[in-house]
Scaffold this motif. Sequence first.
Motif, short mmCIF file in Angstrom:
data_model
loop_
_atom_site.label_atom_id
_atom_site.label_comp_id
_atom_site.label_asym_id
_atom_site.label_seq_id
_atom_site.Cartn_x
_atom_site.Cartn_y
_atom_site.Cartn_z
N GLY A 5 7.50 -7.00 0.79
CA GLY A 5 7.45 -7.59 -0.28
C GLY A 5 5.97 -8.39 -0.38
N LEU A 6 4.49 -8.28 -0.68
CA LEU A 6 3.84 -8.98 -0.27
C LEU A 6 2.72 -9.03 -1.87
CD1 LEU A 6 2.23 -7.44 3.24
CD2 LEU A 6 2.77 -9.85 2.43
N PRO A 7 2.06 -10.06 -2.02
CA PRO A 7 2.08 -10.54 -3.46
C PRO A 7 0.50 -8.94 -3.75
CG PRO A 7 0.97 -11.88 -1.64
CD PRO A 7 1.70 -11.44 -1.55
N ASP A 8 -0.38 -8.79 -2.74
CA ASP A 8 -1.85 -8.36 -3.01
C ASP A 8 -1.37 -6.80 -3.05
OD1 ASP A 8 -3.91 -8.93 0.00
OD2 ASP A 8 -1.41 -8.40 -0.51
N PRO A 17 11.62 -8.63 -4.15
CA PRO A 17 11.11 -9.50 -4.97
C PRO A 17 10.05 -9.66 -5.84
CG PRO A 17 10.99 -10.13 -2.31
CD PRO A 17 11.93 -8.47 -3.08
N GLY A 56 0.95 2.12 5.53
CA GLY A 56 0.50 3.17 5.34
C GLY A 56 -1.45 3.29 5.95
N LEU A 57 -1.99 2.30 5.80
CA LEU A 57 -3.26 2.24 5.97
C LEU A 57 -2.84 1.85 7.83
CD1 LEU A 57 -4.30 -0.78 2.94
CD2 LEU A 57 -4.93 2.05 3.72
N ASP A 107 4.49 -13.36 2.93
CA ASP A 107 4.27 -14.89 1.69
C ASP A 107 4.74 -15.49 1.36
OD1 ASP A 107 5.26 -13.84 -1.30
OD2 ASP A 107 5.72 -12.66 0.42
N ALA A 162 14.74 -7.28 2.67
CA ALA A 162 16.35 -7.37 2.43
C ALA A 162 16.60 -6.72 1.40
CB ALA A 162 16.20 -8.69 0.88
N TRP A 163 16.54 -5.18 1.21
CA TRP A 163 17.12 -4.29 1.65
C TRP A 163 17.61 -3.92 1.60
CZ3 TRP A 163 11.44 -1.12 0.72
CH2 TRP A 163 10.87 -1.58 -0.69
N PRO A 185 5.93 -10.29 -6.10
CA PRO A 185 5.87 -11.42 -5.13
C PRO A 185 4.75 -9.96 -6.10
CG PRO A 185 5.41 -10.80 -3.27
CD PRO A 185 6.66 -9.88 -3.99
N MET A 186 3.72 -11.80 -6.77
CA MET A 186 2.42 -11.31 -7.30
C MET A 186 1.15 -12.71 -6.58
SD MET A 186 2.54 -9.96 -11.06
CE MET A 186 4.18 -9.99 -11.80
N ASN A 187 0.38 -12.51 -6.38
CA ASN A 187 -0.57 -13.45 -6.79
C ASN A 187 -1.61 -13.56 -8.04
OD1 ASN A 187 -2.35 -11.61 -6.89
ND2 ASN A 187 -3.15 -11.13 -4.28
N GLN A 234 4.38 -1.51 1.58
CA GLN A 234 4.34 0.42 2.49
C GLN A 234 3.27 0.25 2.39
OE1 GLN A 234 6.14 -1.71 -0.24
NE2 GLN A 234 8.58 1.01 -0.57
N THR A 235 2.21 0.07 1.33
CA THR A 235 0.82 0.92 1.30
C THR A 235 -0.06 -0.19 2.66
OG1 THR A 235 1.06 0.25 -0.94
CG2 THR A 235 -1.48 0.54 -0.26
N PRO A 273 1.81 8.07 2.02
CA PRO A 273 0.07 8.89 2.36
C PRO A 273 0.15 9.89 3.23
CG PRO A 273 -0.84 6.62 3.17
CD PRO A 273 1.04 6.92 2.96
N ASP A 330 1.18 -4.12 -1.62
CA ASP A 330 2.24 -4.24 -1.71
C ASP A 330 2.53 -3.71 0.01
OD1 ASP A 330 3.74 -1.18 -4.01
OD2 ASP A 330 3.42 -1.67 -1.50
N ILE A 337 16.60 -9.36 -3.32
CA ILE A 337 15.94 -8.37 -2.83
C ILE A 337 14.71 -7.48 -3.10
CG2 ILE A 337 16.93 -5.99 -2.22
CD1 ILE A 337 20.34 -7.02 -2.92
N ASP A 383 -1.36 6.39 -0.85
CA ASP A 383 0.23 5.60 -0.69
C ASP A 383 0.74 6.17 -2.29
OD1 ASP A 383 1.91 2.70 -0.57
OD2 ASP A 383 3.12 4.56 -0.32
N ARG A 440 -2.79 -10.52 -9.24
CA ARG A 440 -2.14 -9.54 -10.41
C ARG A 440 -1.04 -9.81 -11.11
NH1 ARG A 440 1.73 -7.29 -5.61
NH2 ARG A 440 1.76 -5.03 -6.31
N ARG A 450 8.27 5.93 -4.35
CA ARG A 450 7.63 6.07 -3.23
C ARG A 450 7.31 7.11 -2.41
NH1 ARG A 450 6.09 0.00 -2.97
NH2 ARG A 450 3.98 1.19 -2.07
#
Lengths: 300, 125
Positions: free
Chosen positions: B54-57, A53, B65-66, B9, B83-84, A55-57, B61-62, A166, B59, A51, A266, A60, A163
Amino acid sequence: MVRSYKSAQNARSVDESAVMPTPAPISLIPAIEFSIEELTHIYNQSRVDYIVPMPMNAARLSEYIHNYDVALEHSVAAFVDQKVLGLSMLGVRPGRTWITRLGVLPVRRRRGAGAAFMGHHIESSRALQAKRVNLEVIKNNVPAHKLFKRFGFDEVRELLILRRPPGPPKIDVEPYKAEFLDQDGALELLSQRESESSWLDDMPSLKKVGNLIGLRVSADCGGGWLVCQSTTFQLGRLVFQTESGDPACVARLLLHALHSQHGAQDTKTENLPLSDPHLPGLLDMGYIESFRRIEMSLDL
Amino acid sequence: MKTILIMEDDPYHARLMRRLLEREGYSIVHADCGERGLQLALEIEPDLILLDLGLPDLDGQTVAGLLKGSTLLAAIPLVAVTAWPQETASQMAAAYGCEGYISKPISARDFVAEVATYFKPDLAL
């Protein structure tokens, strides 16, 4: 060097083994033998159905490993028949360790990889003379929670991930005095910290992540400070301390000052204890709960 | 032809969304991370953005916001894909200025109709 662990599923009755083949043993390979890109791929694949996940590159993940003292020589990827099952990492600091980002690919679960990871990490922790092993599990991740309980971990506390979008503060507060501090000033404040940190916001972590700012406020309702990380797009890793007065009010003042100055960023803060007395102040200032973790520990 | 920017992603989800939407005549542009997605949004100014939270670089929500903080991009309908649980998804999407959210895993049957609801109606002169 490859070490083999028998899967717990090998303990079968004679009748069962007559109809089902013995599962192949799980091999645990030190994460240090993989490139960061390979580790990133395994990590992301193990969490695709989560739910949250997270993820990271590769960049990161490298940062994560650095900031949280993840020891790749003690972290492992699990394989069966040359097919990857998952990845689990171990943070190491003097006297303690931290199991982090344990994950098994969805199609390869229920083959004993989780138990293999846990056995390995506990054995490593003992060899490293750690007195305590910590971990956090996403709340309501029942299979993971059961696994950790099975290995003797006890719940310590519930932690929130919050969270805030901004924008400047949306509520008014009483008049206050505020003083912003640079990284050195922030570290000085942290040296006076009284609250129990998690691994993510422990002093060694905060020193490594960098870009810290400090903030002091005082007003009729009380006084205190916060430290956080400020990067181009995001504020994070907020640590609060009230020195006098009402913590919820002090939190409101601190956040009013912070978000007045840093309105374009943010905000994400992790692992604020559910019992933290500053929490009502954060909620008043527009912080939203994202999800929760349960912190667990095992004394060795 | 309407253009949709998908920021996702996970290659499986990205492929599925692309296939379903292209079949309905949408032009699809895909980014597998936040930074690339922001670049593409500025370059092409799509008619709608589907944003995985849920993005890898950066996130999700950021990124939201941008996008909503940009005078150039703020008016583009932004739909979170997550999936929340419903309550969290709804609250988070609203807080970050999203027009709404679509739940993961997406329903192949309902997805296109759900997306269509987020397009602003064309104003007839």
